[in-house]
Design a protein around this motif. Sequence first.
Motif, PDB file in Angstrom:
ATOM      1  N   GLY A   1       0.784  -1.242   0.000  1.00 47.48           N
ATOM      2  CA  GLY A   1       0.000   0.000   0.000  1.00 47.48           C
ATOM      3  C   GLY A   1       0.809   1.282   0.000  1.00 47.48           C
ATOM      4  N   GLN A   2       2.123   1.203   0.282  1.00 46.72           N
ATOM      5  CA  GLN A   2       2.912   2.437   0.390  1.00 46.72           C
ATOM      6  C   GLN A   2       3.053   3.135  -0.967  1.00 46.72           C
ATOM      7  N   LEU A   3       3.426   2.384  -1.988  1.00 49.25           N
ATOM      8  CA  LEU A   3       3.575   2.977  -3.323  1.00 49.25           C
ATOM      9  C   LEU A   3       2.220   3.455  -3.849  1.00 49.25           C
TER      10      LEU A   3
ATOM     11  N   THR B   1      -1.867  -0.075 -11.627  1.00 51.63           N
ATOM     12  CA  THR B   1      -2.662  -1.227 -12.076  1.00 51.63           C
ATOM     13  C   THR B   1      -3.117  -2.190 -10.989  1.00 51.63           C
ATOM     14  N   SER B   2      -2.637  -2.035  -9.751  1.00 50.63           N
ATOM     15  CA  SER B   2      -3.031  -3.043  -8.756  1.00 50.63           C
ATOM     16  C   SER B   2      -4.020  -2.449  -7.760  1.00 50.63           C
ATOM     17  N   ALA B   3      -4.292  -3.198  -6.689  1.00 49.60           N
ATOM     18  CA  ALA B   3      -5.288  -2.780  -5.699  1.00 49.60           C
ATOM     19  C   ALA B   3      -4.944  -1.414  -5.108  1.00 49.60           C
ATOM     20  N   GLY B   4      -5.956  -0.759  -4.550  1.00 50.80           N
ATOM     21  CA  GLY B   4      -5.752   0.528  -3.877  1.00 50.80           C
ATOM     22  C   GLY B   4      -4.893   0.369  -2.633  1.00 50.80           C
ATOM     23  N   TYR B   5      -4.493   1.505  -2.023  1.00 52.00           N
ATOM     24  CA  TYR B   5      -3.536   1.439  -0.903  1.00 52.00           C
ATOM     25  C   TYR B   5      -4.101   0.686   0.294  1.00 52.00           C
ATOM     26  N   TYR B   6      -5.394   0.879   0.593  1.00 55.43           N
ATOM     27  CA  TYR B   6      -5.965   0.183   1.759  1.00 55.43           C
ATOM     28  C   TYR B   6      -6.068  -1.320   1.498  1.00 55.43           C
TER      29      TYR B   6
ATOM     30  N   THR C   1      -4.527  -6.918   2.396  1.00 59.67           N
ATOM     31  CA  THR C   1      -4.222  -8.265   1.902  1.00 59.67           C
ATOM     32  C   THR C   1      -2.781  -8.659   2.204  1.00 59.67           C
ATOM     33  N   PHE C   2      -1.895  -7.669   2.353  1.00 57.65           N
ATOM     34  CA  PHE C   2      -0.500  -7.956   2.674  1.00 57.65           C
ATOM     35  C   PHE C   2      -0.365  -8.417   4.122  1.00 57.65           C
TER      36      PHE C   2
ATOM     37  N   LYS D   1     -13.683 -14.947  -6.592  1.00 57.43           N
ATOM     38  CA  LYS D   1     -14.372 -13.741  -7.080  1.00 57.43           C
ATOM     39  C   LYS D   1     -15.058 -12.999  -5.926  1.00 57.43           C
ATOM     40  N   LYS D   2     -15.617 -13.784  -5.004  1.00 53.69           N
ATOM     41  CA  LYS D   2     -16.275 -13.164  -3.834  1.00 53.69           C
ATOM     42  C   LYS D   2     -15.247 -12.390  -2.999  1.00 53.69           C
ATOM     43  N   ILE D   3     -14.061 -12.986  -2.814  1.00 48.92           N
ATOM     44  CA  ILE D   3     -12.994 -12.326  -2.044  1.00 48.92           C
ATOM     45  C   ILE D   3     -12.588 -11.023  -2.745  1.00 48.92           C
ATOM     46  N   TYR D   4     -12.421 -11.072  -4.060  1.00 50.59           N
ATOM     47  CA  TYR D   4     -12.041  -9.896  -4.861  1.00 50.59           C
ATOM     48  C   TYR D   4     -13.094  -8.792  -4.682  1.00 50.59           C
ATOM     49  N   GLN D   5     -14.373  -9.216  -4.727  1.00 46.87           N
ATOM     50  CA  GLN D   5     -15.476  -8.246  -4.624  1.00 46.87           C
ATOM     51  C   GLN D   5     -15.588  -7.679  -3.203  1.00 46.87           C
ATOM     52  N   VAL D   6     -15.551  -8.570  -2.204  1.00 42.90           N
ATOM     53  CA  VAL D   6     -15.688  -8.164  -0.805  1.00 42.90           C
ATOM     54  C   VAL D   6     -14.583  -7.167  -0.414  1.00 42.90           C
ATOM     55  N   LEU D   7     -13.364  -7.431  -0.888  1.00 42.31           N
ATOM     56  CA  LEU D   7     -12.233  -6.571  -0.541  1.00 42.31           C
ATOM     57  C   LEU D   7     -12.116  -5.361  -1.464  1.00 42.31           C
ATOM     58  N   ASN D   8     -12.965  -5.308  -2.510  1.00 40.22           N
ATOM     59  CA  ASN D   8     -12.979  -4.176  -3.452  1.00 40.22           C
ATOM     60  C   ASN D   8     -11.608  -4.017  -4.121  1.00 40.22           C
TER      61      ASN D   8
END
Length: 325
Positions: A91-93, A105-110, A115-116, A261-268
Amino acid sequence: MTKKHVAVAMGGYSSEFEISLQSGAMVCEYLDKEKYHAYPIHILEEGWFYVSENGTKAPINKEDFSFEKDGKTIKPDCVFNCIHGTPGEDGQLQAYLRLVGVPQTSAGYYQAALTFNKRDCLSVLKGFGINCANSYYVNKGTTIDKEEIIKKVGLPCFVKPNRAGSSFGVSKVKEMDALIPAIEKAFQEDNEVLIETALIGPEVQVGVYKHKGEIIALPTTEIVSKNEFFDYEAKYLGASEEITPARISEKETQKIQAEAKKIYQVLNMNGVSRSDFIIQKGKPYFIETNSNPGLSKESIVPKQVRETGMSLTEFFSILVEDTLN
């Protein structure tokens, strides 16, 4: 059509930096040359640089992530984030790029930070009905009660650094005497440690990405490690077999893809993620999700992409277009 400038961020500050450089090189090689200018950007502890084809380095201006090339200032339209570990997967970058107004291109910082952090991620997902192994958490400097740990998770169990990748510092513990040395080993990677029940069953991994708002699961991959578990040697030095698609039933495949897919959606989430599961008695148990999975030649997501009949060039274009839009 004006070509977009894509900075491919690779490297990082963790034990995974070499694997990240391989992922970044692969993205630079396969990004569509008709649509994009690709620039390898090395983000290392000694500095951030654009590295040209002849190996010369130009420093990144951290005010806006721009750099000089052939006397011109290039400010990227987006960053293709290929960093595994800190600072590109925690999330730092992502937070920094958001501040300077460059999409990535990847997930947002939160989402990346969550997930990390394996134990925080498990805590959130359990609340959404995702099956996970029993777990116990230990912080460096606190008293460790071996009996209490084994009572909660049983033997065999896995001892893992909470925030590390590529199986660095992970041990499978089969007897109580091995527990403390395994925790000490994990503390070399992180000051937070996660201890989990060892689930019995095939390990299956699945990539998930978004295209025009639709969440899509890639084919599944079964991991058959020659070692006790899918460790660094198994992941990168050939001590495992990775079978795509996994040798599981159609019903189990659909269950795992739906869960991913549910995990991807739940975590936005955004971009491509890869979720790892163990199937125990027909039920998928979630292990972890990677917001920046490997994209090197040995990595799982590229194999899953090829299994769909899509080229990596098409797939990388989807990730970039989704980011730009």
